[in-house]
Design a protein around this motif. Structure first.
Motif, PDB file in Angstrom:
ATOM      1  N   UNK A   1       7.953  -2.226  15.730  1.00 34.90           N
ATOM      2  CA  UNK A   1       8.004  -3.435  14.918  1.00 34.90           C
ATOM      3  C   UNK A   1       9.123  -4.366  15.361  1.00 34.90           C
TER       4      UNK A   1
ATOM      5  N   UNK B   1       7.586   3.599  14.832  1.00 34.96           N
ATOM      6  CA  UNK B   1       7.087   2.387  14.182  1.00 34.96           C
ATOM      7  C   UNK B   1       8.179   1.332  14.083  1.00 34.96           C
TER       8      UNK B   1
ATOM      9  N   UNK C   1       0.838  -1.195   0.000  1.00 39.89           N
ATOM     10  CA  UNK C   1       0.000   0.000   0.000  1.00 39.89           C
ATOM     11  C   UNK C   1       0.866   1.235   0.000  1.00 39.89           C
TER      12      UNK C   1
ATOM     13  N   UNK D   1       9.396  -5.368   8.758  1.00 41.05           N
ATOM     14  CA  UNK D   1       7.937  -5.507   8.779  1.00 41.05           C
ATOM     15  C   UNK D   1       7.240  -4.243   9.301  1.00 41.05           C
ATOM     16  N   UNK D   2       7.797  -3.086   8.956  1.00 42.37           N
ATOM     17  CA  UNK D   2       7.161  -1.837   9.369  1.00 42.37           C
ATOM     18  C   UNK D   2       6.037  -1.523   8.387  1.00 42.37           C
ATOM     19  N   UNK D   3       4.872  -1.202   8.929  1.00 39.80           N
ATOM     20  CA  UNK D   3       3.688  -0.934   8.115  1.00 39.80           C
ATOM     21  C   UNK D   3       3.969   0.158   7.080  1.00 39.80           C
TER      22      UNK D   3
ATOM     23  N   UNK E   1      -0.042   1.055  16.269  1.00 41.21           N
ATOM     24  CA  UNK E   1       0.915  -0.017  16.016  1.00 41.21           C
ATOM     25  C   UNK E   1       2.042   0.040  17.046  1.00 41.21           C
TER      26      UNK E   1
ATOM     27  N   UNK F   1       7.905   7.464  12.121  1.00 46.52           N
ATOM     28  CA  UNK F   1       8.560   6.336  11.451  1.00 46.52           C
ATOM     29  C   UNK F   1       9.499   5.631  12.429  1.00 46.52           C
TER      30      UNK F   1
ATOM     31  N   UNK G   1       1.965   1.616   4.982  1.00 42.23           N
ATOM     32  CA  UNK G   1       0.949   2.667   4.809  1.00 42.23           C
ATOM     33  C   UNK G   1       1.366   3.912   5.583  1.00 42.23           C
ATOM     34  N   UNK G   2       1.730   3.693   6.844  1.00 42.18           N
ATOM     35  CA  UNK G   2       2.079   4.828   7.687  1.00 42.18           C
ATOM     36  C   UNK G   2       3.393   5.453   7.226  1.00 42.18           C
ATOM     37  N   UNK G   3       4.406   4.607   6.942  1.00 49.52           N
ATOM     38  CA  UNK G   3       5.707   5.201   6.590  1.00 49.52           C
ATOM     39  C   UNK G   3       5.590   6.003   5.297  1.00 49.52           C
TER      40      UNK G   3
ATOM     41  N   UNK H   1       8.612  -8.107  16.691  1.00 50.14           N
ATOM     42  CA  UNK H   1       9.285  -9.247  16.088  1.00 50.14           C
ATOM     43  C   UNK H   1      10.001 -10.062  17.148  1.00 50.14           C
TER      44      UNK H   1
ATOM     45  N   UNK I   1      12.155  -0.724   4.967  1.00 49.15           N
ATOM     46  CA  UNK I   1      11.618  -0.920   6.320  1.00 49.15           C
ATOM     47  C   UNK I   1      10.565  -2.017   6.339  1.00 49.15           C
TER      48      UNK I   1
END
Lengths: 390, 322
Positions: free
Chosen positions: B297, B293, A114, A174-176, B232, B290, A178-180, B301, A169
């Motif tokens: 993440x 996040x 996305x 596995x950083x989303x 998240x 960022x 959509x947000x980044x 993990x 990323x």
């Protein structure tokens, strides 16, 4: 929306698959059942048109609520965007950046990545292209045929870099995405603003100096002395590049091995993994290609239309429109070109329309209706006489 | 530049993020991602401001804002839950739609003039606590205190009540929840609605309390997206969400205030003398999102924590789900 709302929403939603009488005291009842066979080829197209019409009706209704005249507004949109060859050319100029961002989104969405960051990648592409002129990287008298390709490469590299970060990323941590990608949009705007306001500002104004002629993409009107019909037409080479990019992308997605991998990852990541396809690598690559396409769009816009760096015409939301366009086109590259022209018309005509948020609202309604209409590809609704069983 | 003033204002602007983050947290806990937060916040901000403007009653504005955003969220619920469409695309569509609607209906609101805002108050005893009292309990908007109350309530509700357990079950293993007689569809509709209501409240918090007024899309300036990122980061835990929201609120204020004074820690303030550095500062909240996040993440993990298992997956009865 509202028409579909009533039947299955009223008897709370849990009873979709099994048959359930919905309209009582009526000799027929409504059955919703999964579609077993592939629908006919014309069916999705008809559904698309139906959703579009429904969207315009809902939009018109809201327009009345806001105190406007929907028929006049729509007629105005049609006249102001396809009325004569001059405005058709303007429509194409508006469609050009959307073609690029639409293509950028379509390849990423194809893999269920996305990328909401086409806007930022577009801006960085414009920045990269502008940097070639403004640093300046090339001496003043460089001929057009060197200048333009260098700017294009700079735009592609800048856009691809902006896509690489979220891609990396996503793949490694596995950083989303959509947000980044979305956050990268805001960062890109601040980034280009910094250069426009502080570094390359022309006498304190909120824009840079105008690019020299040899950094302009050729436009139709440049040939007006040989072909008089082209007088005043501002359609530029970027449109042709965009159409070309659509062809290349179509070939990659549907005719190449890599495209097959992308489609397989999108449809069934687990199967792709078992087939030995490197998902991480493809994630990064597709994000970079997606960013590169958007970046090329940014280059085309500054070299073809704006001819300088200036925030408002560059960060005008083309990246976000690209998301809708990609989806409306069902991620098909040629569809993207067609839908982009429609949206170019909407944006062009929308500039003079009050209230000014109208085009955005209609875009939103169209998208909502289209997503909802997909339901009818997977399910069908039948009227069944009461007492009659199948 | 007084640190207490910044933290005080940070708590206020963190409240905006808090409402939106908690709302999204509830929706995602039930298994539905709603990316429409930014749009719903705009709807909330616009309707709160215009209702307060025309009726003179800010509280009515807050209520209408919550209902309006809740209504918009139900479009997403219908598409995502009943029509089983892709939740990401649907959420994006909701953002476009809601942004468009609020721009159309909010036309001219930015020049409409002042409205009566929600009151600020100090809590009698608590405001006397040294340091903390001045930051948290002195002359804050009523909504800030509502935010304080909401955090433990949400936490207790999710982890220690029966409906909270149902909520988690629906998000983790809807087929099992269904087998136990929990109405998966109804609960998901409800929590998407709750998410919408809280996003609307968050929007109203902006336009009627924290930075009053209607500035079209700049009213929210991406805070809805930051809220989704915070969910998240918070790993769907309300306490971590609250921490993240206030930290981001303080950061926003710091960036805003750091450009004011001529000296900083006894040195000449570079941000004052180079106003264009403001653009670099503007990137910070987004860059931090960022970074946050990435941290979240990595942690997820390592600890094998994760999102609710059924997140983003429509539940279809009778189909073998997760």
């Amino acid at each position: 929306m509202s028409e579909m709302d009533t039947p299955n929403n009223s008897t709370s939603s849990e009873e979709i698959p099994p048959s359930e009488p919905i309209i009582r005291s009526f000799p027929y009842r409504l059955r919703i059942e999964p579609r077993m066979e592939e629908p006919a080829r014309w069916y999705p197209f008809l559904l698309f048109l139906g959703a579009l019409v429904l969207a315009l009706v809902i939009g018109g209704f809201l327009l009345v609520l806001a105190g406007g005249d929907p028929l006049r507004s729509y007629a105005h949109i049609a006249r102001a965007s396809f009325g004569n060859i001059g405005v058709i050319s303007d429509t194409i100029v508006k469609a050009t950046p959307i073609i690029f961002t639409g293509l950028a989104c379509s390849i990423a969405f194809r893999m269920h990545l996305w990328n909401i960051g086409a806007e930022g990648q577009f801006i960085m592409g414009a920045f990269g292209a502008g940097a070639v002129v403004l640093i300046p990287l090339l001496p003043e008298g460089t001929p057009v045929w060197i200048f333009i390709p260098v700017m294009a490469v700079a735009g592609i590299v800048a856009g691809a870099f902006w896509g690489f970060i979220p891609g990396f990323l996503k793949a490694r941590l596995k950083v989303n995405e959509i947000i980044t990608t979305l956050m990268m949009n805001y960062i890109a705007i601040a980034w280009i603003n910094f250069f426009i306001f502080a570094v390359w500002s022309e006498g304190g104004f909120q824009m840079t100096t105008k690019f020299p002629d040899n950094a302009w993409l050729p436009r139709l009107l440049d040939y007006a002395n040989r072909i008089p019909v082209f007088r005043g037409l501002t359609t530029h080479l970027g449109f042709l590049i965009g159409v070309l990019a659509a062809f290349v992308l179509w070939y990659i997605i549907f005719r190449s091995r890599w495209g097959y991998e992308i489609r397989l990852i999108g449809d069934n990541p687990r199967a792709a993994q078992y087939a030995g396809i490197n998902i991480q690598r493809n994630t990064i690559l597709v994000m970079m290609v997606s960013g590169a396409l958007a970046g090329l769009g940014g280059m085309s816009e500054v070299a073809g239309v704006v001819h300088r760096l200036q925030t408002s015409p560059i960060a005008a939301g083309y990246g976000f429109t690209g998301i809708i366009v990609a989806w409306l086109a069902k991620l098909n590259p040629f569809g993207v070109v067609l839908v982009s022209i429609l949206f170019g018309a909407l944006i062009l005509a929308g500039r003079e329309i009050q209230p000014s948020g109208l085009p955005k609202m209609i875009q939103g309604i169209i998208l909502v209706c289209l997503i909802a209409s997909d339901f009818f590809i997977r399910y069908r609704i039948r009227f069944v006489r009461l007492g009659e069983e199948i | 530049m007084d640190l207490i003033i910044i933290l005080h204002a940070g708590v206020a602007s963190g409240t905006v993020l808090l409402f939106a983050t908690l709302g999204e947290l509830f929706a995602e806990r039930s298994g539905v991602i709603n990316l429409g937060v930014e749009g719903m916040m705009l709807i909330g901000a616009m309707s709160a401001y215009s209702v307060a403007l025309y009726t003179g009653n800010p509280w009515l504005g807050v209520v209408i804002a919550m209902l309006a955003a809740g209504l918009i969220s139900q479009i997403h619920a219908f598409i995502a839950i009943t029509l089983q469409a892709d939740q990401v695309v649907s959420g994006l569509a909701i953002t476009f739609l809601a942004t468009g609607i609020s721009l159309v209906l909010g036309e001219g609101l930015s020049k409409a003039g002042a409205v009566s805002l929600l009151p600020n108050l100090s809590i009698p005893l608590l405001s006397q606590i040294p340091l903390l009292g001045a930051i948290f309990f002195t002359k804050q908007s009523v909504l800030v205190y509502i935010g304080f109350l909401l955090i433990p309530l949400a936490w207790y509700y999710i982890y220690y009540t029966r409906p909270g357990m149902h909520l988690r079950a629906v998000g983790e293993y809807p087929a099992a929840a269904d087998a136990l007689g929990i109405n998966v569809f109804r609960l998901r509709y409800f929590y998407v609605f709750l998410g919408g209501i809280l996003a609307g409240l968050s929007g109203a918090t902006i336009s009627l309390a924290i930075s009053p007024g209607w500035f079209s899309e700049l009213t929210t300036s991406g805070q809805g997206w930051i809220a989704i990122g915070l969910v998240i980061f918070a790993q769907w835990d309300p306490l971590r969400a609250a921490f993240g929201a206030y930290a981001f609120g303080a950061l926003r204020r710091l960036i805003f205030d750091i450009q004011g004074p001529t000296t900083l820690l006894g040195l000449a303030n570079p941000f004052y003398y180079n106003p264009y550095w403001g653009f670099i500062l503007q990137m910070m909240p987004y860059a931090f999102t960022i970074i946050v996040l990435v941290i979240g993440s990595r942690e997820a993990l390592r600890k094998r924590l994760g999102a609710p298992a059924a997140i983003g997956v429509p539940y279809i009865r009778g189909e073998r789900g997760l």
